[in-house]
Design a protein around this motif. Structure first.
Motif, short mmCIF file in Angstrom:
data_model
loop_
_atom_site.label_atom_id
_atom_site.label_comp_id
_atom_site.label_asym_id
_atom_site.label_seq_id
_atom_site.Cartn_x
_atom_site.Cartn_y
_atom_site.Cartn_z
N TYR A 100 -40.34 5.38 11.86
CA TYR A 100 -39.11 5.56 12.62
C TYR A 100 -38.77 4.22 13.27
CZ TYR A 100 -40.23 10.53 12.26
OH TYR A 100 -40.53 11.79 11.80
N THR A 101 -37.54 3.77 13.09
CA THR A 101 -37.09 2.50 13.65
C THR A 101 -35.72 2.68 14.29
OG1 THR A 101 -38.21 1.34 11.84
CG2 THR A 101 -36.62 0.07 13.11
N ILE A 102 -35.57 2.16 15.50
CA ILE A 102 -34.26 2.16 16.15
C ILE A 102 -33.63 0.81 15.86
CG2 ILE A 102 -33.01 2.26 18.32
CD1 ILE A 102 -35.22 4.12 19.38
N SER A 103 -32.48 0.84 15.20
CA SER A 103 -31.81 -0.38 14.78
C SER A 103 -30.30 -0.16 14.79
CB SER A 103 -32.28 -0.76 13.38
OG SER A 103 -31.60 -1.88 12.90
N ASN A 104 -29.57 -1.11 15.36
CA ASN A 104 -28.10 -1.05 15.40
C ASN A 104 -27.58 0.24 16.00
OD1 ASN A 104 -27.85 -3.61 14.18
ND2 ASN A 104 -28.12 -2.69 12.16
N GLY A 105 -28.24 0.75 17.02
CA GLY A 105 -27.78 1.94 17.71
C GLY A 105 -27.99 3.24 16.97
N GLU A 106 -28.87 3.24 15.96
CA GLU A 106 -29.16 4.47 15.23
C GLU A 106 -30.65 4.54 14.88
OE1 GLU A 106 -26.26 4.20 12.10
OE2 GLU A 106 -27.47 2.80 10.95
N LEU A 107 -31.11 5.74 14.64
CA LEU A 107 -32.50 5.98 14.27
C LEU A 107 -32.61 6.03 12.75
CD1 LEU A 107 -35.43 6.70 15.05
CD2 LEU A 107 -34.72 9.09 15.07
N ARG A 108 -33.45 5.17 12.20
CA ARG A 108 -33.66 5.15 10.76
C ARG A 108 -35.05 5.70 10.46
NH1 ARG A 108 -29.82 3.19 8.53
NH2 ARG A 108 -30.47 2.29 6.59
N ILE A 109 -35.14 6.48 9.39
CA ILE A 109 -36.41 7.10 9.00
C ILE A 109 -36.73 6.68 7.56
CG2 ILE A 109 -37.68 9.25 8.68
CD1 ILE A 109 -35.60 10.59 10.53
N ARG A 110 -37.93 6.11 7.38
CA ARG A 110 -38.41 5.79 6.03
C ARG A 110 -39.61 6.69 5.76
NH1 ARG A 110 -40.37 0.11 3.31
NH2 ARG A 110 -40.52 0.96 1.20
N SER A 111 -39.53 7.43 4.68
CA SER A 111 -40.56 8.40 4.32
C SER A 111 -41.18 7.99 2.99
CB SER A 111 -39.91 9.78 4.21
OG SER A 111 -40.84 10.73 3.81
N LYS A 112 -42.50 7.78 2.99
CA LYS A 112 -43.23 7.41 1.77
C LYS A 112 -44.38 8.38 1.58
CE LYS A 112 -44.26 3.12 1.04
NZ LYS A 112 -44.77 1.74 1.19
N GLY A 113 -44.66 8.74 0.34
CA GLY A 113 -45.78 9.62 0.10
C GLY A 113 -45.89 10.06 -1.34
N LYS A 114 -46.68 11.11 -1.52
CA LYS A 114 -46.85 11.66 -2.86
C LYS A 114 -47.32 13.11 -2.76
CE LYS A 114 -51.62 10.39 -3.78
NZ LYS A 114 -52.52 9.93 -4.81
N THR A 115 -47.14 13.81 -3.87
CA THR A 115 -47.63 15.18 -3.98
C THR A 115 -48.71 15.20 -5.04
OG1 THR A 115 -46.03 15.86 -5.65
CG2 THR A 115 -45.34 16.08 -3.35
N SER A 116 -49.17 16.37 -5.40
CA SER A 116 -50.27 16.47 -6.35
C SER A 116 -49.86 16.16 -7.79
CB SER A 116 -50.90 17.86 -6.28
OG SER A 116 -49.93 18.83 -6.61
N TRP A 117 -48.57 16.14 -8.06
CA TRP A 117 -48.13 15.81 -9.41
C TRP A 117 -48.33 14.33 -9.68
CZ3 TRP A 117 -46.76 19.63 -12.68
CH2 TRP A 117 -46.51 20.87 -12.11
N ALA A 118 -48.69 13.97 -10.90
CA ALA A 118 -49.02 12.59 -11.24
C ALA A 118 -47.87 11.61 -10.99
CB ALA A 118 -49.45 12.52 -12.71
N ASP A 119 -46.65 12.03 -11.22
CA ASP A 119 -45.50 11.12 -11.09
C ASP A 119 -44.65 11.43 -9.86
OD1 ASP A 119 -44.53 13.53 -11.92
OD2 ASP A 119 -43.15 12.70 -13.41
N SER A 120 -45.26 11.96 -8.84
CA SER A 120 -44.48 12.47 -7.72
C SER A 120 -44.50 11.57 -6.47
CB SER A 120 -44.97 13.86 -7.35
OG SER A 120 -46.29 13.77 -6.88
N HIS A 121 -44.53 10.27 -6.64
CA HIS A 121 -44.44 9.36 -5.51
C HIS A 121 -43.00 9.32 -5.01
CE1 HIS A 121 -48.21 8.10 -7.33
NE2 HIS A 121 -48.52 7.57 -6.15
N PHE A 122 -42.80 9.16 -3.72
CA PHE A 122 -41.45 9.03 -3.20
C PHE A 122 -41.41 7.97 -2.10
CE2 PHE A 122 -43.53 12.48 -0.90
CZ PHE A 122 -43.25 12.20 0.43
N ASP A 123 -40.26 7.39 -1.95
CA ASP A 123 -40.00 6.37 -0.93
C ASP A 123 -38.52 6.46 -0.60
OD1 ASP A 123 -39.75 4.18 0.71
OD2 ASP A 123 -40.70 2.78 -0.68
N LYS A 124 -38.20 7.13 0.51
CA LYS A 124 -36.80 7.38 0.88
C LYS A 124 -36.53 6.81 2.27
CE LYS A 124 -37.58 11.82 0.12
NZ LYS A 124 -37.40 13.27 0.10
#
Length: 85
Positions: free
Chosen positions: A35-59
């Motif tokens: 979580y980062t506060i920048s330019n008067g707004e809260l930004r959220i970066r979510s990274k992770g994975k699930t049990s599926w082999a190709d299920s990495h995410f970075d949003k």
């Protein structure tokens, strides 16, 4: 302190650059959120994975009003609240 829209915006403005992270892990899921506060707004970066082999995410997104209110309420003790009622 009531977290009205005006107070929320003041908190965001006077805590520019504030960052924190959370980690969640279970049997088939892992996620790190930054979580980062920048330019008067809260930004959220979510990274992770699930049990599926190709299920990495970075949003990344800008938090909506409800997410922002919850974040500010949970981290009020960590934030600069000088001058707020």
């Amino acid at each position: 302190m009531r977290l009205t829209k005006k107070v929320r915006q003041q908190l965001l403005d006077q805590n520019e650059g504030f960052e924190t992270t959370t980690h969640y892990s279970s049997k088939n899921f892992r996620e790190d959120k930054k979580y980062t506060i920048s330019n008067g707004e809260l930004r959220i970066r979510s990274k992770g994975k699930t049990s599926w082999a190709d299920s990495h995410f970075d949003k990344e997104c800008v938090a909506n009003e409800e997410q922002t209110k919850t974040f500010l309420r949970n981290h009020l003790g960590d934030l600069n609240t000088d001058g707020l009622e």
